[in-house]
Design a protein around this motif. Sequence first.
Motif, PDB file in Angstrom:
ATOM      1  N   ALA A   1       0.827  -1.207   0.000  1.00 45.41           N
ATOM      2  CA  ALA A   1       0.000   0.000   0.000  1.00 45.41           C
ATOM      3  C   ALA A   1       0.862   1.258   0.000  1.00 45.41           C
ATOM      4  O   ALA A   1       0.486   2.273  -0.570  1.00 45.41           O
ATOM      5  CB  ALA A   1      -0.925  -0.003   1.205  1.00 45.41           C
ATOM      6  N   PHE A   2       2.035   1.150   0.602  1.00 46.71           N
ATOM      7  CA  PHE A   2       2.891   2.341   0.659  1.00 46.71           C
ATOM      8  C   PHE A   2       3.330   2.747  -0.744  1.00 46.71           C
ATOM      9  O   PHE A   2       3.383   3.925  -1.073  1.00 46.71           O
ATOM     10  CB  PHE A   2       4.100   2.034   1.542  1.00 46.71           C
ATOM     11  CG  PHE A   2       4.690   3.258   2.155  1.00 46.71           C
ATOM     12  CD1 PHE A   2       3.999   3.944   3.139  1.00 46.71           C
ATOM     13  CD2 PHE A   2       5.907   3.738   1.747  1.00 46.71           C
ATOM     14  CE1 PHE A   2       4.519   5.086   3.707  1.00 46.71           C
ATOM     15  CE2 PHE A   2       6.439   4.878   2.313  1.00 46.71           C
ATOM     16  CZ  PHE A   2       5.751   5.557   3.290  1.00 46.71           C
TER      17      PHE A   2
ATOM     18  N   THR B   1       1.611   2.135  -3.487  1.00 49.13           N
ATOM     19  CA  THR B   1       0.448   2.718  -4.140  1.00 49.13           C
ATOM     20  C   THR B   1       0.266   4.161  -3.703  1.00 49.13           C
ATOM     21  O   THR B   1      -0.037   5.034  -4.512  1.00 49.13           O
ATOM     22  CB  THR B   1      -0.807   1.909  -3.779  1.00 49.13           C
ATOM     23  OG1 THR B   1      -0.504   0.534  -3.927  1.00 49.13           O
ATOM     24  CG2 THR B   1      -1.967   2.282  -4.647  1.00 49.13           C
ATOM     25  N   MET B   2       0.481   4.373  -2.428  1.00 51.54           N
ATOM     26  CA  MET B   2       0.383   5.730  -1.897  1.00 51.54           C
ATOM     27  C   MET B   2       1.322   6.663  -2.660  1.00 51.54           C
ATOM     28  O   MET B   2       0.933   7.753  -3.088  1.00 51.54           O
ATOM     29  CB  MET B   2       0.809   5.669  -0.440  1.00 51.54           C
ATOM     30  CG  MET B   2       0.629   6.895   0.300  1.00 51.54           C
ATOM     31  SD  MET B   2      -0.707   6.571   1.416  1.00 51.54           S
ATOM     32  CE  MET B   2      -1.293   8.147   1.566  1.00 51.54           C
TER      33      MET B   2
ATOM     34  N   ILE C   1      -0.042   7.237  -6.251  1.00 53.70           N
ATOM     35  CA  ILE C   1      -1.155   8.175  -6.426  1.00 53.70           C
ATOM     36  C   ILE C   1      -0.711   9.595  -6.112  1.00 53.70           C
ATOM     37  O   ILE C   1      -1.215  10.542  -6.707  1.00 53.70           O
ATOM     38  CB  ILE C   1      -2.409   7.774  -5.612  1.00 53.70           C
ATOM     39  CG1 ILE C   1      -2.117   7.662  -4.139  1.00 53.70           C
ATOM     40  CG2 ILE C   1      -3.006   6.483  -6.133  1.00 53.70           C
ATOM     41  CD1 ILE C   1      -3.362   7.373  -3.335  1.00 53.70           C
ATOM     42  N   THR C   2       0.273   9.725  -5.229  1.00 57.84           N
ATOM     43  CA  THR C   2       0.799  11.072  -4.997  1.00 57.84           C
ATOM     44  C   THR C   2       1.445  11.605  -6.272  1.00 57.84           C
ATOM     45  O   THR C   2       1.256  12.767  -6.649  1.00 57.84           O
ATOM     46  CB  THR C   2       1.829  11.036  -3.859  1.00 57.84           C
ATOM     47  OG1 THR C   2       1.302  10.261  -2.798  1.00 57.84           O
ATOM     48  CG2 THR C   2       2.145  12.418  -3.367  1.00 57.84           C
TER      49      THR C   2
ATOM     50  N   LEU D   1       0.696  10.736  -9.269  1.00 59.24           N
ATOM     51  CA  LEU D   1      -0.405  11.067 -10.184  1.00 59.24           C
ATOM     52  C   LEU D   1      -0.942  12.459  -9.895  1.00 59.24           C
ATOM     53  O   LEU D   1      -1.138  13.258 -10.823  1.00 59.24           O
ATOM     54  CB  LEU D   1      -1.545  10.070  -9.983  1.00 59.24           C
ATOM     55  CG  LEU D   1      -1.719   8.944 -10.982  1.00 59.24           C
ATOM     56  CD1 LEU D   1      -2.949   8.150 -10.650  1.00 59.24           C
ATOM     57  CD2 LEU D   1      -1.839   9.518 -12.369  1.00 59.24           C
ATOM     58  N   ALA D   2      -1.173  12.726  -8.617  1.00 61.29           N
ATOM     59  CA  ALA D   2      -1.725  14.027  -8.244  1.00 61.29           C
ATOM     60  C   ALA D   2      -0.781  15.140  -8.653  1.00 61.29           C
ATOM     61  O   ALA D   2      -1.204  16.158  -9.212  1.00 61.29           O
ATOM     62  CB  ALA D   2      -1.977  14.060  -6.737  1.00 61.29           C
TER      63      ALA D   2
ATOM     64  N   VAL E   1      -0.857  15.674 -12.439  1.00 62.67           N
ATOM     65  CA  VAL E   1      -1.995  16.391 -13.001  1.00 62.67           C
ATOM     66  C   VAL E   1      -1.882  17.878 -12.703  1.00 62.67           C
ATOM     67  O   VAL E   1      -2.242  18.720 -13.536  1.00 62.67           O
ATOM     68  CB  VAL E   1      -3.333  15.816 -12.500  1.00 62.67           C
ATOM     69  CG1 VAL E   1      -3.683  16.261 -11.127  1.00 62.67           C
ATOM     70  CG2 VAL E   1      -4.439  16.215 -13.448  1.00 62.67           C
TER      71      VAL E   1
ATOM     72  N   ILE F   1      -8.901  15.656  -6.004  1.00 56.88           N
ATOM     73  CA  ILE F   1      -7.616  14.939  -5.919  1.00 56.88           C
ATOM     74  C   ILE F   1      -7.084  14.923  -4.483  1.00 56.88           C
ATOM     75  O   ILE F   1      -6.822  13.855  -3.933  1.00 56.88           O
ATOM     76  CB  ILE F   1      -6.603  15.552  -6.901  1.00 56.88           C
ATOM     77  CG1 ILE F   1      -7.105  15.333  -8.321  1.00 56.88           C
ATOM     78  CG2 ILE F   1      -5.232  14.943  -6.721  1.00 56.88           C
ATOM     79  CD1 ILE F   1      -6.274  15.997  -9.370  1.00 56.88           C
TER      80      ILE F   1
ATOM     81  N   LEU G   1      -0.423   2.126   7.689  1.00 56.68           N
ATOM     82  CA  LEU G   1      -1.011   1.402   6.564  1.00 56.68           C
ATOM     83  C   LEU G   1      -1.289  -0.076   6.832  1.00 56.68           C
ATOM     84  O   LEU G   1      -1.474  -0.837   5.898  1.00 56.68           O
ATOM     85  CB  LEU G   1      -0.148   1.525   5.294  1.00 56.68           C
ATOM     86  CG  LEU G   1      -0.336   2.800   4.484  1.00 56.68           C
ATOM     87  CD1 LEU G   1       0.705   2.869   3.383  1.00 56.68           C
ATOM     88  CD2 LEU G   1      -1.717   2.875   3.871  1.00 56.68           C
TER      89      LEU G   1
ATOM     90  N   LEU H   1      -9.229   9.616  -6.573  1.00 56.29           N
ATOM     91  CA  LEU H   1      -8.087  10.342  -7.117  1.00 56.29           C
ATOM     92  C   LEU H   1      -7.907  10.040  -8.589  1.00 56.29           C
ATOM     93  O   LEU H   1      -7.764  10.949  -9.412  1.00 56.29           O
ATOM     94  CB  LEU H   1      -6.837   9.972  -6.334  1.00 56.29           C
ATOM     95  CG  LEU H   1      -5.592  10.760  -6.723  1.00 56.29           C
ATOM     96  CD1 LEU H   1      -4.879  11.218  -5.482  1.00 56.29           C
ATOM     97  CD2 LEU H   1      -4.641   9.967  -7.569  1.00 56.29           C
TER      98      LEU H   1
END
Lengths: 774, 183
Positions: A743-744, A746-747, A750-751, A753-754, A757, B118, B140, B168
């Motif tokens: 999960a870390f 993935t975290m 997604i960061t 990704l943010a 964008v 987001i 987590l 997101l």
Amino acid sequence: MLYTILAGLILAFAAPLLYRLLGRFISVPMVVLPAVLFAYFCTFISPVVAGQLVMQEYSWIPSLGINLQFMLDGLGLFFALLITSFGVLVMAYAGAYLKGDSHLGRFYLYLTLFMTAMLGVVLSSNILCLLVFWELTSISSYLLISYKHKYEVSRASALQALLITNGGGLCLMAGLILLGIAGDSFSFIELLQQRPDLLNHSFYLPIVLLIMLGAFTKSAQFPFHVWLPNAMAAPTPVSAYLHSATMVKAGVYLLARFSPMLGGTEVWNYTIMAVGATTAVVGAFLALQQLDLKAILAYTTISALGSLVTLIGIGSTFALEAMLVFLLAHALYKGALFMIAGTVDHATGTRDTTKLHLLGKRMPLLSAAAVLSALSMAGMIPFFGFLGKELLYEGAFEAPRFAVPLTAAIVFSGIAFVAVAVRLGYGIFFRKSANEATHIAHKPETFLWLPPLLLGIAGLVFGILPNITVAPILSAAAGAVAGSEVHLHLALWHGFNPILMLTILTIILGIVFYAFTNIFTTWPVHLERLYKIGPGELYYTLKNSLSIGSKGFIESVQSGSLRYYVAVIIMTFIVLVVGAIWQEELYRVVTPDTFIAALSDIELNEYILILLMVPATIFVCLTNSRLIAITTMSLVGYAIALSYIFFGAPDLAATQFLVETLTAVLFVLVLHKLPPFVPLVKYKTNAFYLSLSVLFGATMAYVLVMVRQFPLDSELKAYFGATSWLEAKGRNIVNVILVDYRAFDTMGEITVLAIAVIGIFSLLKLYPEKGDQL
Amino acid sequence: MKTIIISAALRLFFPLFIFFSFYILIRGHNHPGGGFIGGLILVIPFIFHVLIHGADETHDKLFLKRVYSLRRNEQESDMNYYLRNIGYRLRGLVPWYSRPDADKVLVKQFVIEPLHIIPVGLSLSLLAGLIPLFSGEAFLTGLWAKAQLPLIGKVGTTLLFDIGVYLLVAAVVLKITLVMSKE
């Protein structure tokens, strides 16, 4: 103790909102928090003084040894009490000082954030946890210095402070990680027990030097002291809190904290002594030449920090006791004097000592505070400053080596202190002069004179009754630094000894120096050529050359052509892979037979994929229409998705299908905005890229064939299969890996990704008009 | 590209896509699916909307929420007015029902900005990581509630994490689409 930190963080980030709700009464909750924390820490005084060690631990990233470990020993408690008690006074003072400021909420956010971070520094017993809070103090200091961000001076000073302290922070990080590797633990307590191993470890020298760099930059030691005077661009409450009483003492704290673990060697003692004594002299010398109230105080702070560091360098139990007493004395009078300087500035609109005259009668309570603090600073009997100075002299005088130069340095700094104290306590308030009394625009309100007065009175009370007020906690703190039990007995009168003579000499010479103030203040003009080569100028030279150098580097590396970047990446990859195959002699595994075997394994449905992909790829290279190229590329993508299905990865296939479709749609959206396609690239360039692609494909194919020769067994696969349903409660292993095992990662993704964008948004939206706002 | 067939079909499929994406998100833990795929599916109807109507209209129709009330008739009782308004609002929920525009008043206007979703998604995922810290577990660590919810099944912090990813990803793709399709 986690909850004290959490409370600070929550209140800090609630501050802007509270300001909107409460208006000028926002200072009430902000003062209450440090007061409550102070009371909370007071409850620990009796167990800690009795020798108990309060520990708390929360796991954070246990696999890396990074845990939220908190520890409250004498030293930590002493600092925690110092931070919270000053917090109360400064928060109250700031509310009055910045009354009506539209960003007061933000100011309280930074200030409370700083207080929390500082508490974190002194409470952490995991060294990486300490580092996190350490960096947070640098950042909040940066934000506070640049609080008046409309002025260029503020921004430049803030950046300088950030660069210097964070540069030191990076060194500290390297040092702490090395320390963690050397001691095989990141817990302070465990490292402390390994002292003999650490002292003989081959990493010892780098560890010590890196940690010292971190401490010296933070505590403004020569030659890193340049940021501290410039940091006076911050509002005065900040100067009083961060840049005299607490944050700059974090470096001293760090050295004190690590001295039972790493100290006692020649490198440690002599380096720290040399740097500290130099700083004490340089700071005192520069302080005499200043005209600005805050600049005078800043340079004397540097000098005092130098003295503190020197005492740590001397390292005897007595010197460490002296260090803590002087630290407290200095925090009391310097914090008060900064606040007084701020109040004077607030009332008269100037901080120039040549323009301030005869303020005493019109601001009686403020001048009383100034006199009390100045007397303490000058080291007069019976103030706490006297005790601090006596012990300081004695510590240096009884140093096992280099006693004479050290004492000389510290006495010189003491003389400068007396001269400065007379200027601050007498010069601007009472001295009769030919000039007219300075005009006072508005009288200071209660909270502008009360906090410094309280500090001044505390200095007097602690001086008269040291043993029933501060001595127990100071002994506990000294015990923690010295690593043995210490019973501190403070007394004002030690009889006629050499130290008393030195003190009297200091006071006499200090008054003489005061008389020659006008001469000292003309020196900066004469010494201009010397200062040109000083560390201040060096910083700007380095900074400018760094930005010029990085600009040149970027221009040579970043061409801006996507094709070029991809080519570089692919070429690096090919070189690395071929090199690895060559070195490990893996090419022996692959024979023509293995190729034939690999080809014969292909099944019919896979041939269909190949039939789809290969012509499509060739077609993409040949077509001149963008639309056709995009649709054909999607074909390749879909074929890849199909292959995922064949090999049993439905999640991957679904994602691939969706992403492929979305890419095509997004392309179509922007397609009509692009100019018509014109083949600009020369034939030769195309040939080069074509051969590069073919080479890349061939390398990948070769590697795949080679990989087939080795049995594929993965422990992870079995582990995931076995535990996914039982422990993570999910049957879809891919998803469980994404949201649980990894999960870390993935975290992080997604960061990214943010951030991507936001980048895309700003590139597309802001480029046409420069200066457009987000 | 305004064709009446796709435009009408989209009206029907819009809620379907949204429910389907949510279904994909929920089933992800045990079957193929999950937050990433779900998020991508969630944006499909929006992208269709952009393709058919253009970015500006999409923004006005889907991200700008205007709350209207009916104009009050003369000498109308409070009760009657409120009841009429409730009926009017309920009719607004039916996708294919277009309300008469003549006798309404704008009360409030909300804008939903994808760029703001987001950080919401990111903080949900972060929250899923922070919750275990309070029970002394590592950052987590997956924690599971004892009770099961109907339809959704087991609820745990990993689901919260996945919802963060879902929001997101959808917001990221949506924002890119909107920015790119604008002039």
